[in-house]
Write a protein that holds these residues in place. Structure first.
Motif, PDB file in Angstrom:
ATOM      1  N   VAL A 146       3.429   0.610   6.404  1.00  0.00           N
ATOM      2  CA  VAL A 146       3.934   0.932   5.070  1.00  0.00           C
ATOM      3  C   VAL A 146       5.077   1.914   5.256  1.00  0.00           C
ATOM      4  O   VAL A 146       4.863   3.040   5.720  1.00  0.00           O
ATOM      5  N   ASN A 147       6.275   1.457   4.948  1.00  0.00           N
ATOM      6  CA  ASN A 147       7.485   2.259   5.199  1.00  0.00           C
ATOM      7  C   ASN A 147       7.507   2.782   6.624  1.00  0.00           C
ATOM      8  O   ASN A 147       7.831   3.950   6.896  1.00  0.00           O
ATOM      9  N   GLY A 148       7.126   1.911   7.566  1.00  0.00           N
ATOM     10  CA  GLY A 148       7.190   2.236   8.982  1.00  0.00           C
ATOM     11  C   GLY A 148       5.989   2.973   9.528  1.00  0.00           C
ATOM     12  O   GLY A 148       5.907   3.210  10.744  1.00  0.00           O
ATOM     13  N   ILE A 149       5.042   3.334   8.682  1.00  0.00           N
ATOM     14  CA  ILE A 149       3.851   4.063   9.130  1.00  0.00           C
ATOM     15  C   ILE A 149       2.739   3.058   9.420  1.00  0.00           C
ATOM     16  O   ILE A 149       2.411   2.212   8.583  1.00  0.00           O
ATOM     17  N   SER A 161      -7.537   0.127   0.153  1.00  0.00           N
ATOM     18  CA  SER A 161      -7.397   1.030  -0.990  1.00  0.00           C
ATOM     19  C   SER A 161      -6.922   2.422  -0.603  1.00  0.00           C
ATOM     20  O   SER A 161      -6.738   3.265  -1.478  1.00  0.00           O
ATOM     21  N   ASP A 162      -6.737   2.679   0.690  1.00  0.00           N
ATOM     22  CA  ASP A 162      -6.385   4.039   1.095  1.00  0.00           C
ATOM     23  C   ASP A 162      -5.057   4.142   1.836  1.00  0.00           C
ATOM     24  O   ASP A 162      -4.719   5.196   2.365  1.00  0.00           O
ATOM     25  N   ALA A 163      -4.300   3.077   1.878  1.00  0.00           N
ATOM     26  CA  ALA A 163      -2.992   3.136   2.540  1.00  0.00           C
ATOM     27  C   ALA A 163      -1.984   3.883   1.666  1.00  0.00           C
ATOM     28  O   ALA A 163      -1.261   4.758   2.129  1.00  0.00           O
ATOM     29  N   ILE A 164      -1.951   3.529   0.384  1.00  0.00           N
ATOM     30  CA  ILE A 164      -1.088   4.200  -0.582  1.00  0.00           C
ATOM     31  C   ILE A 164      -2.009   4.760  -1.660  1.00  0.00           C
ATOM     32  O   ILE A 164      -2.772   4.014  -2.271  1.00  0.00           O
ATOM     33  N   GLN A 165      -1.986   6.057  -1.906  1.00  0.00           N
ATOM     34  CA  GLN A 165      -2.911   6.666  -2.844  1.00  0.00           C
ATOM     35  C   GLN A 165      -2.851   5.991  -4.208  1.00  0.00           C
ATOM     36  O   GLN A 165      -1.792   5.843  -4.812  1.00  0.00           O
ATOM     37  N   GLY A 166      -4.031   5.578  -4.674  1.00  0.00           N
ATOM     38  CA  GLY A 166      -4.130   4.985  -5.995  1.00  0.00           C
ATOM     39  C   GLY A 166      -3.732   3.526  -6.077  1.00  0.00           C
ATOM     40  O   GLY A 166      -3.784   2.932  -7.151  1.00  0.00           O
TER      41      GLY A 166
END
Length: 889
Positions: free
Chosen positions: A464-467, A477-482
């Motif tokens: 996600v954006n290189g991470i 459900s926990d890669a991007i908060q919410g």
């Protein structure tokens, strides 16, 4: 009413029916007043029903406005929805993301060897327990090829010789080393899913054994090269010992000098010495190593050299050392084909296993045990027993059409790399497990792999954006908060998360519409229309007016707990005119959304917050008063636990057939659902591994998991074993008693279970009800119904808890109070219903009295009619007598 015929007297008679009917019509006139009263009450009841219906409809429109998530909703837009879908909760933040999915999560699948029958017995039928444990496997999965032959090292591998997973590997005469073969295979890894690693190339262990001093005659020369690099050389007329010797070779290799430098540049290393005969050369990348002795001159012009004693004729020497490749896949079997895969050191067919792997148990995943004996030791019986256990594995039988077609397939119910299986078997009373069952089902990635892995347990992998992100599930459900992501295939896509202001506007517009409709209905019910000269069904009704007044008063109030610029409806562009009609200024609403979006939720919903990050607002009731309250904890909640009275030894042996009776979060009186027999896998464990085994075994009991009961096992700083219930509070407890095998006391000694306790404290100095980790305000207090959870920290002052009630929340509570059976409308409706019942009883009593009156009238007039009939008869008799006397004269 009854009716009788009149009794005629001569030519006349009394019409009793007609007389009584006339009299009863007069007596029945009061019934109309009862009916009129009933109709009036029913009309009023119908009007209140209509008012209740209008309020109920208005209340239903408040649903989205009382939900906190409705005000924090965000919309998501995925560039390529074939890669993933997404949804956002109130905890998300607006943003743009680039997502690359490189791997999908999958569950591990194991397949047994083939069996001729699904109903034939496997083994001798002795009791054997299968233990399924779950964790992660390290090490590569694939196939170790054999070393490339000398034919390949000299001539390469012809094209079409090797096919992997249906894809041909391009090879030719230059594919003459493990390094070249690995490069060819890796060039097709995208389509095959297979990668190759060339093992290090090493010359033979005894290649330089017996190396003699080199002597050259008048026309003789000698040169030794390794990997094309000249190690030693000797011209003509050099006597043995004066030129190339084992010692001189070692000296050249040791350097510093041109030889050592050239070898390093060629990535060739060495071990041992020529003098001791154990000199070996190695190329780590798997490239070939050619060792060559080149001689010239007449026969016998050169003596000595590699493997030749001094004086022995050396006619030249050449050998090429090669290595092999190791194939690796993502965990599935590798299908090998082609015209001659043996040239690559491979055998046609599907194969694969773990090499140099180890298994690390995941204690958070419940273990599973299954007993196999003479009642179920068939392929079908084993399948059914595993499925009946209801644990983390499902079993099925497939038939592949071969001579022994029936294979048992075991699949983990969870995806993710920590859901890899290890299957161990244990016999009864110290006996080994049934050999046939062990041969069929035993599986340990770090040891015997009697089953074949056809699909590996693996995570979803994405960036996600290189991470880099890894998830055990394809639902993340926990890669991007919410933000919740559902991955459907590998690939790249964009994702944008934006504020969903349209939904908020729609909800507020719906609120305005619903309120105006309610206001209109109430006005029509309580007013008089001079044009139609008709009064509303509830004209001047105090109850209806009270409803209208309370609604308007609430909407005109100022909210407690909100900032001064966001505590009235006017801050959102909402206003109510003198007729009670509500209007919305969209420009003002948009300004509030742009400048105070996060504060709008407090305008409508009930929200709570705490200054302590380990304190959570849970819920409230209609009785909870808005405000900011001090929180003091006098005692933290604790868990029920059992701690060994001494440190465990470094290694602990659990005997076969070890079974304990475990009571977890049991009640008083005891409930059998909270007690179960737990099978502990036999083996010798470190203290830490034993804790994992116990935790996993206890949590694998289905009755415990169904009740939401779990345990945590650990080794404390003193080396003691601690078993604790995951539950907090007075309902948390754990106790163990012996069953068979290794005794409970051998691990815990005389340890006594300790029960958990509930949290205790006050909110704003007022009493609370503590249950587990939650505190609830006591009835009758200003904090009544305020429920919070304290998840950590220590006793003492824990900051403040704030609570506010928005308009929609208060309106919902107000509507509920109106409609409640004891509320304004509910009690009024009940009163009217009671009045209708009373009038009905009065009417019935009056009607019952009419029957008595009618009977009396009928009796009286029937007697009068009879009297008149008798008088008429006497009159007739006298008339007849008189007529006869007159005739006789």
């Amino acid at each position: 009413m009854a009716s009788t015929s009149g009794i005629s007297a001569g030519g006349g008679a009394l019409d009793v029916n007609a007389i009584v009917d006339k009299l009863m019509q007069s007596e029945m006139r009061p019934l109309a007043s009862y009916d009129k009263k009933t109709a009036s009450f029913q009309a009023k009841l119908s009007a209140y029903g209509a008012l209740s219906g209008a309020i109920g409809k208005f209340q239903s429109s408040l649903g989205n406005l009382t939900s906190v998530s409705s005000f924090k909703s965000l919309s998501t837009k995925v560039g390529d929805e074939t890669v993933l879908t997404a949804s956002a909760s109130g905890k998300a933040s607006a943003g743009n993301y680039n997502i690359n999915v490189s791997q999908m999560a999958q569950a591990q699948s194991l397949t047994s060897k083939g069996m001729a029958s699904t109903t034939s017995s496997v083994g001798l039928g002795g009791k054997t327990t299968l233990f399924f444990q779950f964790g992660s496997t390290s090490g590569s999965f694939g196939v170790n090829a054999t070393k490339l032959s000398s034919t390949v090292l000299s001539g390469g591998i012809g094209n079409g010789s090797l096919i992997l997973n249906g894809t041909a590997i391009p090879t030719d005469g230059s594919t003459n080393s493990a390094r070249a073969l690995a490069d060819a295979i890796n060039g097709k890894s995208v389509t095959t899913g297979v990668t190759a690693t060339a093992t290090a190339t090493t010359t033979a262990d005894n290649l330089f054994a017996g190396t003699g001093d080199v002597a050259t005659g008048a026309d003789g020369t000698y040169a030794l090269t390794v990997g094309g690099i000249q190690i030693a050389a000797q011209g003509a007329n050099v006597a043995a010992g004066a030129g190339v010797t084992a010692a001189s070779i070692d000296a050249a290799l040791a350097g510093p000098g041109a030889v050592a430098t050239a070898l390093a540049d060629a990535n060739i290393t060495f071990t041992g010495t020529a003098a001791s005969g154990d000199l070996k050369f190695t190329r780590a990348d798997g490239s070939n190593i050619a060792v060559t002795e080149t001689v010239s001159g007449s026969v016998g012009a050169v003596t000595g050299g590699i493997g030749k004693a001094a004086g022995s004729i050396n006619g030249g020497f050449h050998v090429v050392a090669g290595s092999n490749v190791v194939l690796s896949s993502s965990g599935g079997q590798i299908k090998v084909g082609g015209t001659n895969p043996a040239l690559a050191g491979l055998t046609a067919g599907s194969s694969g296993s773990y090499n140099g792997a180890s298994f690390t148990m995941d204690a958070t995943q419940p273990a599973m045990s299954v007993v196999i004996d003479n009642t179920n030791n068939t392929l079908q019986g084993i399948r059914d027993a595993i499925n009946k256990a209801g644990g983390g594995v499902t079993a099925s039988i497939i038939s592949d059409g071969s001579a022994v077609p029936n294979r048992l397939v075991l699949t983990s119910t969870k995806t993710g790399e920590k859901s890899s299986m290890r299957i161990t078997l244990s016999g009864e009373n110290g006996d080994p497990p049934d050999a046939a069952l062990n041969d069929l089902l035993g599986y340990d990635p770090g040891a015997a792999q009697n089953m074949t892995q056809t699909a590996a347990a693996q995570n979803t992998k994405l960036t996600v954006n290189g991470i880099d992100i890894a998830s055990a599930s394809n639902n993340i459900s926990d890669a991007i908060q919410g933000v919740s992501l559902t991955v459907t295939k590998t690939g790249t896509t964009s994702l944008s998360v934006n504020k969903d202001t349209s939904t908020l506007k729609t909800n507020i517009e719906g609120f305005v519409k619903a309120y105006n409709e309610l206001n209109k209905n109430i006005k029509e019910m309580i007013s008089y229309d001079p044009e139609t000269k008709k009064a509303g069904a509830l004209q001047a009704d105090a109850t209806a007016q009270g409803v209208q007044s309370q609604l308007r008063r609430l909407l005109g109030s100022t909210l407690t707990g909100q900032s001064s610029d966001m505590n009235t409806l006017s801050a959102l562009g909402l206003s109510i005119d003198k007729t009670g009609n509500m209007s919305l200024d969209n420009t003002k609403l948009q300004k509030a959304i742009d400048q105070n979006f996060n504060a709008i939720v407090g305008m409508f919903a009930a929200i709570g917050s705490a200054s302590d990050s380990q304190v959570n607002f849970v819920s409230s009731t209609a009785a909870t008063k808005p405000g900011t309250y001090n929180l003091d904890v006098t005692a933290m909640a604790t868990q029920g636990a059992l701690t060994s009275d001494a440190a465990l030894p470094a290694n602990v042996t659990i005997a076969s057939n070890t079974m304990w009776s475990v009571a977890l979060n049991d009640t008083t009186p005891s409930n059998t659902k909270n007690i179960a027999s737990v099978n502990i896998p036999a083996g010798t464990y470190s203290r830490e591994d034993l804790a994992k085994v116990l935790q996993s075994a206890i949590n694998g009991i289905s009755s415990f998991s169904a009740a939401g009961s779990t345990v945590a096992a650990s080794i404390n700083a003193d080396g003691k074993l601690v078993l604790s219930s995951a539950k907090y509070g007075s309902d948390s407890n754990i106790s163990i008693s012996d069953g068979s095998g290794t005794t409970f006391s051998s691990l815990f000694g005389s340890a006594t279970p300790v029960k958990g306790t509930d949290i205790a404290g006050t909110i704003n100095g007022q009493p609370v009800i503590g249950k587990g980790q939650t505190m609830t305000g006591s009835p009758g207090s200003t904090i009544e119904g305020l429920k919070i959870e304290v998840t950590g920290g220590s006793a003492g002052s824990r900051g403040t808890v704030s609570f506010t009630q928005g308009y929609a929340y208060q309106l919902n509570n107000l509507a509920t109070s109106f409609l409640d059976s004891k509320g304004l409308l509910g009690s009024k409706t009940e009163s009217i219903n009671n009045s209708i019942k009373d009038v009905a009883k009065q009417r019935q009593r009056f009607a019952d009295g009419l029957e008595v009156i009618e009977k009396r009238y009928r009796a009286q007039y029937s007697r009068l009619d009879a009297s008149l009939a008798r008088m008429a008869s006497t009159q007739n008799y006298l008339n007849q007598q008189l007529a006869q006397i007159a005739a006789n004269r």
